[in-house]
Design an enzyme around this catalytic site. Structure first.
Site, mmCIF file in Angstrom:
data_model
loop_
_atom_site.group_PDB
_atom_site.id
_atom_site.type_symbol
_atom_site.label_atom_id
_atom_site.label_comp_id
_atom_site.label_asym_id
_atom_site.label_seq_id
_atom_site.Cartn_x
_atom_site.Cartn_y
_atom_site.Cartn_z
ATOM 1 N N GLY A 17 7.509 -0.603 -5.778
ATOM 2 C CA GLY A 17 7.452 -0.556 -7.230
ATOM 3 C C GLY A 17 8.304 0.549 -7.822
ATOM 4 N N SER A 18 7.848 1.093 -8.923
ATOM 5 C CA SER A 18 8.673 1.952 -9.788
ATOM 6 C C SER A 18 9.083 3.281 -9.158
ATOM 7 C CB SER A 18 7.923 2.233 -11.099
ATOM 8 O OG SER A 18 7.661 1.027 -11.774
ATOM 9 N N SER A 19 8.532 3.648 -8.017
ATOM 10 C CA SER A 19 8.917 4.911 -7.375
ATOM 11 C C SER A 19 10.403 4.970 -7.058
ATOM 12 C CB SER A 19 8.116 5.104 -6.079
ATOM 13 O OG SER A 19 6.754 5.301 -6.351
ATOM 14 N N VAL A 20 11.060 3.799 -6.936
ATOM 15 C CA VAL A 20 12.477 3.785 -6.563
ATOM 16 C C VAL A 20 13.396 3.892 -7.776
ATOM 17 C CG1 VAL A 20 11.896 2.338 -4.578
ATOM 18 C CG2 VAL A 20 12.771 1.262 -6.662
ATOM 19 N N LYS A 21 12.855 4.010 -8.965
ATOM 20 C CA LYS A 21 13.695 3.947 -10.175
ATOM 21 C C LYS A 21 14.690 5.094 -10.278
ATOM 22 C CE LYS A 21 10.555 1.113 -12.939
ATOM 23 N NZ LYS A 21 9.565 1.062 -14.018
#
Length: 699
Positions: A392-396
């Site tokens: 999820g969004s941790s890679v943004k």
């Protein structure tokens, strides 16, 4: 008268011939006696020494393995010396002789009875010469002689006798016989002039004393020492440390031939998993060399240690066992709270890692594997390197930096529309907050509020998208490659190079649908971390790369290797790990500053939809990125289920202090209930950071 002379002449001739024959026989006997005397006098010593000739053979022996220490010098894996009873098999020793020794030995030694195979029981039965003779008499001629009437070899006869016993003889044993059979089987399993343990643990002082007094009656038996692995810190990170085979297990089947060619024996105890296996050549040491003198009758006359061997070298790990224990306890506490809240029905565990962002040194790695069917939990620290999750969004952070490296946004020009994206026959693609909350935003705000829309619009710019809401969208065919090339620079989706066997790559989703068309919607999902899967170790490497200024470091667990002194203490350092930079990510300092500010604001910002403001009081200051991904529970008992339960995966990456990172952490809670209230990832992050700096005395 004429007749008398003739008879007399014949008698004289016969007597002469007999006398000549006796003389020749006497002469030959005299020559033989003279020759024997000559040989005895001249070569007697030589023949006597030949009869008493001995052979000398060098036999190898094992030495204690190296010790494994944590970063502060605490023993994680050590050796515990114990008394042992050994047996060295002579050349051509008979089965009946070993059986006799085994029977005598049971007067002084009690062993744990092992379950023997039928063939072993048959061997034990046939070791009695009377039993063997009786069975041979019962075999048909075809199993004793070949078609020409010649006797079969003894090995073939024995093979047939063994098979006959298995099929026709009652092999049940009394308790006393089971003791003898167990000892005999261990003796028989040894190779000539090799040593095996008859009992290698819990040998009593009385057993040592009794056997020591009767060694002359027990050929080949000796009182020796053995070592076993012990774990002063309990089973913490046991799955990382690995284990060592027993003497009975010996060399692993998959590497047997290779190890035999490098000096191993079949019954050597070797590391067969993880650190014990990865560093086997270091931990094993150098075998001792003992000269064994064997008489012409194949009896061992004397043994002399020529080389005592070198103890295995020691590993000094980067893991701090005190901090490791804290992380394990913290993970367990938070996961139990999720269980209590009833959101782990489909959860298969939780994982956490902490590392030095500048060097790649691992400070702690912990994992819980949960079985949703049985609700049983087990240690699974290795899940950090061998399980993949959609994070999820941790890679943004990687998405934003990739877009700036691509040139579709810049550090000073990065404001984009935040209008939701509408594709044909697809639910609206939006962020967690209500549609219309923001009309537009810049990269820093997009990271703070975790805007999915912003990341998808970055992908659309990279893919030169032609987009009309509700009607169509077209993107360059290489959009997946473009996104993944940037992710790859951070290590996402690829092995990190950690010094542990069993690491896996990430999960890379397909780029085309069943109609061989580009999966445009999935390319958008990839941009905000909801498509490809990564290991938690990859996530730790990724956030470390951002924290340290752009250097992708190789994670490692072994900091140094030290020799072991004769007294068993640490000696000279023979290897010191130097940090390895795998690549430098191609962003500029200005580009990195944007993402670092965004991650700082995730914790310290003022936007109402900020995702980790609960951590703003953590000391020292943290920067982070949270993640929430749609996931589905895979039931191994129902692999063909086309409608699996929907779940939610929570993740977290962060570093502290924000201005001079010394610690990087990554966390994942996969497959929680979709209705969970969240917060488990941030709660654990707070505990991990505070515990680390409390132990280090740096608040």
């Amino acid at each position: 008268m004429r007749r008398q002379r003739k008879t007399k002449g014949k008698t004289s001739s016969l007597r002469f011939r007999l006398n000549l024959l006796f003389f020749i026989a006497f002469l030959l006997l005299a020559i033989l006696v003279a020759q024997l005397g000559y040989l005895q006098i001249v070569f007697g010593d030589k023949f006597e020494s030949e009869v008493e000739r001995t052979d000398k053979t060098v036999v190898s022996g094992n030495v204690p393995r190296g010790v494994i220490y944590d970063a502060k010098g605490r023993i994680l894996v050590g050796n515990q010396a114990e008394n042992a009873i050994t047996y060295t098999k002579s050349i051509n020793v008979k089965s009946s002789e070993m059986l006799a020794t085994a029977k005598k030995l049971t007067k002084y030694l009690k062993v744990d009875v092992t379950k023997l195979q039928k063939s072993d029981l048959a061997d034990f039965y046939l070791a009695d010469a009377d039993n063997y003779g009786a069975i041979i008499k019962k075999l048909p001629k075809s199993q004793l002689y070949d078609s020409t009437g010649n006797s079969l070899s003894e090995s073939k006869r024995y093979h047939y006798a063994n098979a006959y016993v298995i099929k026709n003889v009652d092999l049940s044993l009394s308790d006393a016989e089971q003791q003898v059979a167990t000892i005999y089987t261990k003796m028989a399993s040894a190779y000539q002039l090799s040593t095996v343990y008859l009992k290698d643990n819990n040998v009593t002082a009385d057993e040592v004393a009794e056997i020591g007094e009767h060694l002359s009656e027990l050929p080949g038996v000796a009182v020796g020492n053995n070592w076993t692995r012990n774990y002063p810190n309990g089973d913490s990170i046991s799955s990382i440390l690995g284990n060592v085979t027993t003497e009975q297990q010996g060399l692993p089947e998959d590497s047997l031939n290779q190890m035999l060619t490098t000096g191993y024996s079949r019954n050597d105890r070797v590391g067969n998993s993880y650190l014990e296996k990865q560093y086997e050549s270091i931990l094993r040491g150098t075998k001792s060399q003992t000269q064994v003198e064997v008489s012409s009758s194949n009896q061992i006359l004397n043994t002399l240690t020529e080389y005592s061997g070198t103890k295995g070298s020691n590993l000094n790990l980067t893991i701090d066992s005190a901090y490791q224990a804290k992380v394990e306890a913290d993970l367990q506490t938070v996961y139990n709270s999720a269980k209590t809240a009833g959101v782990t029905k489909y959860s298969d565990g939780a994982y956490a890692i902490a590392m030095n962002p500048s060097t790649g040194a691992i400070y702690a790695m912990a994992g819980i594997k949960n079985n949703p069917q049985t609700n049983k939990m087990t240690d699974d620290a290795l899940g950090v390197i061998n399980r993949t999750f959609v994070m999820g969004s941790s890679v943004k952070g990687a998405t934003v930096l990739g877009a700036m490296m691509n040139g579709v946004i810049t550090p000073t020009n990065n404001t984009l529309s935040d209008d939701a994206i509408y594709l044909p026959s697809t639910p609206v693609k939006k962020s967690v907050y209500p549609v219309g909350t923001f009309s537009s935003m810049n990269a820093v705000t997009a990271l703070e509020v975790s805007s999915n829309i912003y990341m998808m619009r970055l992908a659309m710019l990279e893919g030169k998208a032609a987009y009309s809401p509700h009607t169509s969208i077209k993107m360059d065919d290489n959009i997946f490659q473009t996104e993944r090339n940037y992710f790859q620079q951070f290590g996402l989706g690829y092995k990190t190079g950690i010094d542990l066997p069993g690491e896996v790559d990430g999960y890379i989703g397909s780029t085309l649908n069943e109609y061989n068309q580009l999966k445009v919607g999935s390319a958008l999902d990839l941009s905000y971390g909801n498509y490809d899967g990564y290991t938690l170790m990859q996530m730790g490497q990724y956030i470390s790369t951002i924290a340290n200024g752009g250097y992708r470091m190789q994670p490692y667990l072994v900091n140094s290797i030290q020799k072991t002194s004769n007294s068993g203490e640490k000696d000279a350092v023979i290897y010191q790990k130097q940090p390895v930079t795998l690549n430098r990510v191609g962003f500029t300092n200005d580009q990195l500053a944007v993402v670092k500010q965004g991650m700082y604001n995730v914790v310290h910002g003022t936007q109402a939809w900020g995702t980790a403001h609960t951590l703003k009081d953590v000391k020292p200051s943290m920067s982070a990125k949270t993640g929430t991904a749609q996931s589905f529970y895979y039931n191994p008992d129902d692999p063909n289920n086309t409608n699996p339960p929907e779940t939610t995966t929570l993740s977290f990456v962060g570093y502290a202090p924000s201005d001079n990172p010394k610690l990087a952490i990554a966390i994942v809670f996969p497959n929680l209930d979709v209705n969970n209230e969240g917060g488990y990832n941030t709660t654990l992050a707070k505990m991990m950071v505070e515990d680390y700096f409390k132990l280090e005395g740096d608040n």
